[in-house]
Design an enzyme around this catalytic site. Structure first.
Site, PDB file in Angstrom:
ATOM      1  N   ASP A  88       0.806  -1.221   0.000  1.00  0.00           N
ATOM      2  CA  ASP A  88       0.000   0.000   0.000  1.00  0.00           C
ATOM      3  C   ASP A  88       0.838   1.270   0.000  1.00  0.00           C
ATOM      4  O   ASP A  88       0.296   2.371   0.097  1.00  0.00           O
ATOM      5  CB  ASP A  88      -0.938   0.020   1.213  1.00  0.00           C
ATOM      6  CG  ASP A  88      -0.194  -0.142   2.546  1.00  0.00           C
ATOM      7  OD1 ASP A  88       0.960  -0.614   2.538  1.00  0.00           O
ATOM      8  OD2 ASP A  88      -0.783   0.212   3.588  1.00  0.00           O
TER       9      ASP A  88
ATOM     10  N   ASP B  51       8.897  10.394   9.967  1.00  0.00           N
ATOM     11  CA  ASP B  51       8.871   8.944   9.858  1.00  0.00           C
ATOM     12  C   ASP B  51      10.050   8.442   9.026  1.00  0.00           C
ATOM     13  O   ASP B  51      10.283   8.905   7.905  1.00  0.00           O
ATOM     14  CB  ASP B  51       7.548   8.527   9.199  1.00  0.00           C
ATOM     15  CG  ASP B  51       7.338   7.030   9.194  1.00  0.00           C
ATOM     16  OD1 ASP B  51       7.087   6.471  10.276  1.00  0.00           O
ATOM     17  OD2 ASP B  51       7.413   6.430   8.106  1.00  0.00           O
TER      18      ASP B  51
ATOM     19  N   GLU C 288      12.435   9.802  13.817  1.00  0.00           N
ATOM     20  CA  GLU C 288      12.000   8.441  14.127  1.00  0.00           C
ATOM     21  C   GLU C 288      12.868   7.483  13.320  1.00  0.00           C
ATOM     22  O   GLU C 288      12.493   7.012  12.256  1.00  0.00           O
ATOM     23  CB  GLU C 288      10.510   8.258  13.784  1.00  0.00           C
ATOM     24  CG  GLU C 288       9.930   6.928  14.257  1.00  0.00           C
ATOM     25  CD  GLU C 288       9.823   5.879  13.160  1.00  0.00           C
ATOM     26  OE1 GLU C 288       9.474   4.736  13.473  1.00  0.00           O
ATOM     27  OE2 GLU C 288      10.089   6.200  11.979  1.00  0.00           O
TER      28      GLU C 288
ATOM     29  N   LYS D 221      -3.171   0.721  13.914  1.00  0.00           N
ATOM     30  CA  LYS D 221      -2.676   1.171  12.609  1.00  0.00           C
ATOM     31  C   LYS D 221      -3.617   0.769  11.483  1.00  0.00           C
ATOM     32  O   LYS D 221      -3.605   1.386  10.404  1.00  0.00           O
ATOM     33  CB  LYS D 221      -1.291   0.568  12.338  1.00  0.00           C
ATOM     34  CG  LYS D 221      -0.167   1.145  13.177  1.00  0.00           C
ATOM     35  CD  LYS D 221       1.125   0.371  12.996  1.00  0.00           C
ATOM     36  CE  LYS D 221       1.584   0.344  11.566  1.00  0.00           C
ATOM     37  NZ  LYS D 221       2.853  -0.385  11.398  1.00  0.00           N
TER      38      LYS D 221
END
Length: 675
Positions: free
Chosen positions: A369, A405, A434, A547
């Protein structure tokens, strides 16, 4: 006979020597080296927050025995004039000076030093005993004072001329009176104001200090999925998040961090528990950013329609601010197959041999995805500018904190450029990296400009591991640029300790995070409600992970840790010792299941000692050595230890005191002299 030609070998002069050939440089006798702090020879800046001191040390010396003057030179990047602070000799040619950073942005600093003829004369003059030597030396002193008078302003010049004349005319006076005149402290201070700096040395680099807002050093983060803030079975909205603000504020959090809030793609959408086949009502992963279709279209500058509108988001930002909370957004530079970038800029992605775009993989994991961006594409600079505009868009909407991220999967050069561009215009912005990856990569990202960094705290659980790791973070060279942010859990990480340790593990891990580290965060409400079931044995993924689905959390559960978290965060808010990291010192306690450490303010007006039982099954006890001499207490003095978690009050004396703790529990003790 033919004369022999003298053959000479050409000597290549090093550039460092060639650069020193100008006449003035030949009279510069002072050497400056070994300046601290500096990162990688000055390539990167150190970090501070408003109001902090920068303590600078340097080696400065010259040939012979002449006296030196050493000064610290500094300025804000937007100031044109340098300011100077004195540096004090520490011994062995080491010098120290300090300056305070007063506003955010970039400060520059360097060191200057010179041989001071008057101070050198004065030191020798003090040692002379022969009357003839003293009389001759007085004449030299008079000359040096006269030269200072020539450099002085009108009012001071007149006083210096009088002193010079007195020294020059003192040859007939007694030895003691001449020496008293030559060594006059007021005279020395007056001359020192007008030094001869013609031959001063200047360190060959201007070093940098990035100065951030205070929240960069001390912050308390709470992560939640806004789509799970609604009633059972209904997609949450920003207005629901407004209703959640008092709950979050009551626990003492000042940063509310949202995973991506953008439209979510349908192509390749994951189902519950990360299954490949999504049901029609599955909401997908927020990190699959970007969608097409009426009412649900857009990418990184758009909001998921079920969360609300841009106006709703702005209202939430303002409401949060009223509660003392800043909204932080996740920036994930990746896209779903439905993102507008895919249609508008297909060259920003890598293609397979069959022409299809390569989705993200981290074997054995596959992310059908998500498409990663190709930073090596021909139009890389256009890509850079577009990604920068994402930050700029949300800054304009009132966001000044970004959790980035996986920055370690994007080029270092991009981060250095984009963070520099953003902070150059918006120095108040905070970037949290992160990057759970290799140490050198994590440190490189911090050097490049990330304000804070995730850590390995989640995987450091024993006393030895915690002691070694946090000593490295707080006392190692990396502390100048690497600001740790400790998280016991994230939506991606449910460590085995939390899976198996029950309530005691959740209690211990939050107490440790909040007292070891000035910046820490929790993924909630999963944490305070002690969500601990893994997707399968050996996995760090949550079962029924938020999530991939909407979750409803019962915040009123009687077993919630929200009360404990509120007391911990109140202790952090009320005690400056817990608002920075560098004072961390581990204490001896004779039980490996008990860990103890101290934090304190520089003036020792606030001292916090934390003791935590790492055993999640059994009561543990031991004798704690408080090392009272290091905190300004006499060995036999009585002192009070107030537990900021339980409100219990203990009266102790001496170095050693007995500790007994239930599984996973801890003391957070404020130490004060007993009254």
């Amino acid at each position: 006979m033919k004369a022999e030609r003298l053959k000479t070998k050409a000597v290549r002069v090093p550039a460092s020597i060639r650069a020193a050939r100008p006449a003035r440089s030949g009279r510069v006798r002072t050497v400056i080296e070994g300046i601290t702090p500096q990162v990688d020879g000055g390539r990167y800046s150190v970090k501070r927050v408003i109001g902090e001191e920068v303590i600078v040390e340097a080696d400065a010396f010259a040939d012979g025995h002449d006296a030196l003057v050493c000064r610290l030179r500094y300025r804000h990047e937007f100031e044109t004039e340098w300011r100077e602070a004195p540096m004090t000799a520490l011994g062995n040619d080491r010098w120290r000076g300090t300056f305070t950073v007063e506003k955010i942005g970039l400060y520059l600093y360097t060191v200057v030093a010179w041989v001071d003829a008057f101070q050198s004369w004065r030191a020798e003059f003090a040692r002379r005993i022969d009357p003839a030597d003293i009389a001759s030396a007085a004449q030299m002193g008079a000359k040096l004072v006269a030269e200072a008078a020539n450099r002085a302003g009108a009012a001071d010049a007149e006083r210096l001329w009088r002193w010079s004349e007195q020294l020059a005319g003192a040859t007939g006076a007694g030895v003691e009176s001449v020496k008293r005149l030559g060594l006059d402290e007021e005279l020395a201070a007056q001359v020192a104001r007008y030094p001869d700096r013609r031959f001063e040395a200047i360190y060959d680099k201007e070093l940098g200090v990035v100065v951030d807002v205070e929240r960069a050093r001390f912050s308390t983060w709470y992560e939640m999925f806004p789509r799970s803030a609604g009633e059972p079975g209904r997609h949450g909205r920003f207005r629901d998040c407004e209703d959640r603000l008092p709950y979050i504020a009551a626990m003492g959090f000042d940063v509310l961090y949202f995973p991506p809030i953008h439209p979510i793609g349908h192509t390749g959408r994951k189902g519950k528990n990360n299954t490949l086949e999504a049901a029609p009502d599955d909401v997908g992963s927020p990190w699959a950013i970007g969608a097409e279709g009426e009412g649900n279209e857009g990418g990184h500058k758009s909001i998921h329609p079920e969360l609300g509108t841009l106006k709703d988001f702005r209202n939430l930002v303002e409401k949060a601010r009223e509660h003392g909370i800043a909204i932080a957004l996740d920036i994930a530079f990746q896209v779903s197959p439905d993102h507008p970038y895919v249609r508008q800029h297909p060259d920003w992605f890598k293609s397979r041999p069959d022409g299809t775009i390569q989705y993200a993989e981290n074997p054995p994991k596959k992310y059908q995805d998500i498409y990663p961006l190709n930073f090596e594409c021909e139009s890389w600079y256009a890509l850079w500018k577009e990604l920068k505009s994402v930050f700029e868009f949300w800054i304009a909407e009132g966001v000044s904190i970004f959790r980035v991220d996986n920055p370690h999967t994007k080029p270092f050069a991009f981060w250095e450029w984009v963070i520099g561009e953003i902070k150059g215009r918006h120095p108040e912005v905070i970037f949290l990296s992160e990057a759970f990856t290799r140490p050198k990569v994590m440190h490189r990202l911090a050097k490049l400009g990330f304000t804070q960094s995730y850590t390995y705290y989640t995987w450091r659980n024993t006393k030895a591991e915690l002691t070694e790791y946090f000593t490295e973070l707080t006392q190692g060279a990396g502390r100048e640029y690497f600001r740790p942010n400790a998280w016991p859990n994230t939506p991606d990480i449910l460590h085995a300790t939390l899976q198996q340790g029950g309530r005691a593990a959740f209690t211990a891990r939050v107490l440790l995070a909040g007292t070891l580290c000035a910046n820490y965060g929790l993924y909630g409400p999963a944490y305070e409600l002690q969500e601990h079931a893994p997707r399968e044995p050996g996995s760090e993924e949550y079962l029924n992970s938020e999530k991939y689905e909407l979750r409803h959390w019962n915040l009123e559960r009687s077993d919630s840790l929200s009360g404990l978290i509120a007391r911990l965060n109140a202790a952090r808010r009320d005690n400056p010792a817990l608002q920075s990291d560098w004072s961390l010192a581990f204490l001896d306690i004779d039980n490996d299941q008990l860990i103890a450490y101290r934090k304190s303010t520089p003036d020792l007006s606030n001292i916090i000692v934390t003791v935590v039982n790492l055993d999640t099954r059994y009561v543990q006890s031991g004798w704690l050595d408080l090392a009272v001499d290091a905190i300004g207490l006499e060995p036999g003095a009585a002192y009070e230890a107030l537990d900021l978690i339980s409100d219990a009050r203990y009266y102790w004396g001496g170095h050693r005191n007995f500790i007994r703790l239930e599984p996973g529990m801890g003391h957070v003790l404020r130490i004060r002299r007993a009254t």
